[in-house]
Write an enzyme that holds these catalytic residues in place. Structure first.
Site, PDB file in Angstrom:
ATOM      1  N   THR A 269       1.424   3.940   1.355  1.00 35.83           N
ATOM      2  CA  THR A 269       1.199   4.864   2.467  1.00 35.83           C
ATOM      3  C   THR A 269       2.525   5.407   2.972  1.00 35.83           C
ATOM      4  OG1 THR A 269       1.196   2.950   3.932  1.00 35.83           O
ATOM      5  CG2 THR A 269      -0.944   3.744   3.192  1.00 35.83           C
TER       6      THR A 269
ATOM      7  N   SER B 192       5.763  -0.225  11.218  1.00 41.17           N
ATOM      8  CA  SER B 192       4.772   0.165  10.232  1.00 41.17           C
ATOM      9  C   SER B 192       5.074   1.581   9.809  1.00 41.17           C
ATOM     10  CB  SER B 192       3.358   0.062  10.793  1.00 41.17           C
ATOM     11  OG  SER B 192       3.101   1.177  11.604  1.00 41.17           O
ATOM     12  N   LYS B 193       4.541   1.919   8.637  1.00 40.92           N
ATOM     13  CA  LYS B 193       4.762   3.264   8.146  1.00 40.92           C
ATOM     14  C   LYS B 193       4.106   4.248   9.099  1.00 40.92           C
ATOM     15  CE  LYS B 193       4.518   1.040   3.722  1.00 40.92           C
ATOM     16  NZ  LYS B 193       3.486   0.409   2.907  1.00 40.92           N
ATOM     17  N   GLN B 194       3.024   3.782   9.771  1.00 41.82           N
ATOM     18  CA  GLN B 194       2.291   4.676  10.661  1.00 41.82           C
ATOM     19  C   GLN B 194       3.112   5.040  11.887  1.00 41.82           C
ATOM     20  OE1 GLN B 194       0.635   2.008   9.134  1.00 41.82           O
ATOM     21  NE2 GLN B 194       0.007   3.573   7.697  1.00 41.82           N
TER      22      GLN B 194
ATOM     23  N   SER C 184       0.880  -1.171   0.000  1.00 39.86           N
ATOM     24  CA  SER C 184       0.000   0.000   0.000  1.00 39.86           C
ATOM     25  C   SER C 184       0.920   1.224   0.000  1.00 39.86           C
ATOM     26  CB  SER C 184      -0.862   0.020   1.265  1.00 39.86           C
ATOM     27  OG  SER C 184      -1.580  -1.195   1.356  1.00 39.86           O
TER      28      SER C 184
END
Ligand code: GLU
Length: 292
Positions: A15, A242-244, A13
């Site tokens: 993101t 995670s990218k988050q 994804s």
């Protein structure tokens, strides 16, 4: 499965840029395709547009390229494939397997608390089936899959036999969101089938989605690929990268070093010391190790 028929994919994804964890999944899926003399596809999963970051897809393509992980076909973009998802939803509606839902998150939480079902923090809300038999005057917001007896068993190539009762674990799950966006579950199942994917290799954090995806494949009359979920790379404090949570952007100034790190997570030994320091030589040696 004939070797020539193998089709695998990496499906990030966009993101954010690839991080150490996503490189492991990319490398594993690439090695698995190479070792089966199959094809390796790149699919940019940009359905959740609010979460997509401008330029991230191009960046990911460039990062893979730098690591010598070049897809065998031009990348596909989920944002251009809505017609296929619409068609699949239509089929499910015609079969009586999808229904409109008018519940907000709050409605769902409320219905669950009325039933005395405890809510764990961050747990996904198990849909209580409120709109299964009609909207009761509420406007339609999302579309959900009607999950029957939801027990699904499957065998992961690394994790072994798995079982999940989808009706207990998540309930009737979302196919198209209230904001009109396609849910990951529907898009991934439609695309894996449309692209003839025979083997899915991806991070272990996605293993929990597999039972839902198998249910959807069965509902749509699509084949189930084989699944392999790769080990996760954890952060310094044991947290999932995670990218988050701002996982460090991969340093690809030395692509071999980054790949060697990813390979070690997959249990692949360092290439022999006398190996020339070329990407081709190293990935060739890892492919041989992976096959063995
Ligand atoms: N796009 C998903 C993600 O990046 C992965 C989908 C998949 O490999 O099935 O989390």
């Amino acid at each position: 499965m004939t070797r020539a028929g193998y089709r695998g994919r990496f499906a990030p994804s966009p993101t954010g840029a690839l991080h150490a964890g996503s490189l492991v999944a990319a490398l594993a899926s690439w090695l698995d395709a190479r070792s089966h003399q199959g094809r390796w596809l790149l699919r940019i999963e940009d359905v959740d547009t609010p979460r997509c970051v401008t330029g991230a897809a191009e960046h990911i393509v460039a990062q893979l390229e730098r690591c010598g992980l070049t897809p065998d076909e031009p990348p596909s973009y989920q944002s251009q494939r809505s017609a296929l998802y619409q068609q699949a939803l239509k089929q499910l509606v015609q079969q009586g397997l999808a229904y409109p839902c008018g519940c907000t998150r709050q409605d769902i939480a409320h219905a669950l608390s009325e039933r005395g079902q405890p809510r764990e923090r961050h747990a996904e809300l198990v849909y209580p089936g409120t709109c299964r038999n009609g909207l009761q005057g509420k406007p339609a917001r999302a579309w959900r899959l009607r999950v029957g007896s939801g027990q699904v068993s499957w065998t992961d190539r690394r994790l072994g036999p798995q079982v999940q009762d989808v009706s207990q674990a998540v309930g009737d799950f979302v196919l198209q969101r209230a904001d009109g966006l396609w849910a990951y579950q529907l898009a991934v199942v439609v695309d894996d089938a449309a692209q003839g994917i025979t083997h899915v290799v991806r991070g272990q954090d996605l293993a929990d989605n597999t039972a839902r995806q198998i249910l959807l494949q069965r509902a749509l009359g699509l084949p189930t690929p084989r699944y392999l979920h790769t080990p996760l790379v954890l952060g310094a404090h044991g947290e999932k990268l995670s990218k988050q949570n701002g996982a460090q952007v991969l340093d690809l100034s030395q692509p071999l070093a980054a790949l060697a790190q990813a390979a070690s997570v997959l249990g692949l030994g360092a290439p022999a010391a006398d190996l020339p320091g070329s990407l081709k030589a190293w990935t060739g040696q890892w492919t041989a190790q992976w096959t063995a």
